[in-house]
Design an enzyme around this catalytic site. Structure first.
Site, PDB file in Angstrom:
ATOM      1  N   SER A  38     -52.840 -44.266   8.710  1.00 33.17           N
ATOM      2  CA  SER A  38     -53.444 -45.576   8.461  1.00 33.17           C
ATOM      3  C   SER A  38     -52.755 -46.669   9.265  1.00 33.17           C
ATOM      4  O   SER A  38     -53.145 -47.828   9.192  1.00 33.17           O
ATOM      5  CB  SER A  38     -53.357 -45.914   6.962  1.00 33.17           C
ATOM      6  OG  SER A  38     -54.108 -45.010   6.190  1.00 33.17           O
ATOM      7  N   LYS A  73     -41.726 -45.451   6.696  1.00 32.96           N
ATOM      8  CA  LYS A  73     -42.235 -44.222   7.308  1.00 32.96           C
ATOM      9  C   LYS A  73     -41.293 -43.550   8.321  1.00 32.96           C
ATOM     10  O   LYS A  73     -41.332 -42.315   8.456  1.00 32.96           O
ATOM     11  CB  LYS A  73     -43.584 -44.500   7.966  1.00 32.96           C
ATOM     12  CG  LYS A  73     -44.716 -44.803   6.999  1.00 32.96           C
ATOM     13  CD  LYS A  73     -45.149 -43.558   6.244  1.00 32.96           C
ATOM     14  CE  LYS A  73     -46.448 -43.800   5.477  1.00 32.96           C
ATOM     15  NZ  LYS A  73     -46.916 -42.575   4.791  1.00 32.96           N
TER      16      LYS A  73
END
Length: 323
Positions: free
Chosen positions: A80, A54
């Site tokens: 999340s 990410k």
């Protein structure tokens, strides 16, 4: 078909972020090669900064934002967990305030990491709609920019940088397996890889309940609204619907055949990878590991000899293992 994200955008992203992130290694496993009767290569994004792929998209988004807006009040995102950690890390690196919205039930290891990177944490109800609404409200109240976890072209370009590295490291790849949630990583990898090597095949790997394959075959969004989370141990890939910006890219560039993995299969693959490859991966990564070892893989065109798998994350709550 042309897309709003190109290989040029991905290469610019790579130049922008390369000095701040790890160039993650590629691993092999003879046991898996023997099972699959192919050569399998694992891009270890579980060893990336913050423990997942990410930061590539998050840092590209934030640094590009600073280039275009010198007076950034701050950034906010919903996540999340892995994207929230990445945005918190990237915001600290860029020297701007950050707020992260997570749903109730997010693993404690990810919550503590987000706080550790200096972000403000807001916990909302466990639904995609609640995450989006809470994030939008904070953005409006504070004047913060939203850094989307997948449905942003800057995020997609950042995620595509791993495909550039992967094909530099293993140029003979015939296919890449990518775990899919909102589709930012899948779209970015597909854009970059197909531009570099047009004949390469990109396969999406989903958690059971996503039902992506019918959507790809119909070339339309068949999911029911409002958006839902899939009931899965893999919180990193529990968003059922692919993003509105990522879906057209995935439809055009990704194979219509989707690998579907159950929770039990992810657990089995996690244990295998921990024990045999000595790599700590989370359930989202294990989806790709199981897929490449599956009967479905063995039935693929035998000319696809060199298979890449993205190990997308390794953030595991060791005090609350899924088994």
């Amino acid at each position: 078909m042309s897309f709003p994200v190109t290989l040029e955008d991905v290469n610019e992203a790579h130049e922008r972020i390369a000095k701040h992130i790890h160039r993650t290694p590629v691993f092999t496993c003879e046991t898996i090669d023997n099972i699959v009767q192919r050569n399998v290569f694992f891009k270890a994004e579980n060893l990336q900064k913050t423990g997942s792929f990410k930061p590539r998209g998050a840092l590209n988004s934030i640094l590009k934002l600073k280039e275009e807006n010198s007076n950034v009040a701050g950034v906010v995102t919903h996540s999340s967990g892995n994207h929230g950690m990445a945005v918190a890390w990237a915001a600290r690196k860029a020297g701007i305030p950050c707020t992260v919205v997570v749903a109730r039930g997010t693993p404690e290891v990810k919550i503590q990491a987000i706080k550790g990177y200096g972000a403000d944490l807001v916990i909302c109800e466990p639904s995609p709609t609640s995450r989006v609404e809470t994030c939008d409200l904070i953005a409006k109240e504070k004047g913060y920019f939203i850094v989307h976890s997948y449905d942003s072209y800057n995020t997609i370009a950042g995620q595509g940088t791993m495909a550039v590295e992967f094909l530099e490291e293993v140029p003979e790849l015939d296919a890449i397996l990518v775990a899919i949630s909102g589709g930012g990583m899948t779209a970015g990898v597909a854009v970059a890889a197909k531009a570099i090597k047009p004949n390469i095949k990109i396969f999406a790997v989903e958690a059971y309940g996503k039902e992506l394959e019918p959507c790809l075959k119909a070339n339309t969004r068949l999911w029911r609204n409002p958006p839902q989370f899939i009931d899965t141990i893999a919180e990193g890939i529990r968003i059922q619907q692919v993003g509105h910006k990522t879906f057209p890219i995935v439809c055009e560039l990704v194979e219509k055949q989707v690998f579907t993995v159950t929770d039990d299969e992810m657990v089995e693959a996690m244990k295998f990878t921990w024990q045999r490859m000595k790599l700590m991966i989370e359930a989202s990564s294990a989806a790709g590991v199981h897929a490449v070892m599956s009967e479905q893989m063995r039935q693929l065109d035998p000319s696809l000899k060199n298979i890449g798998v993205i190990l997308c994350g390794g953030n595991v709550d060791v005090n609350n293992l899924p088994w």
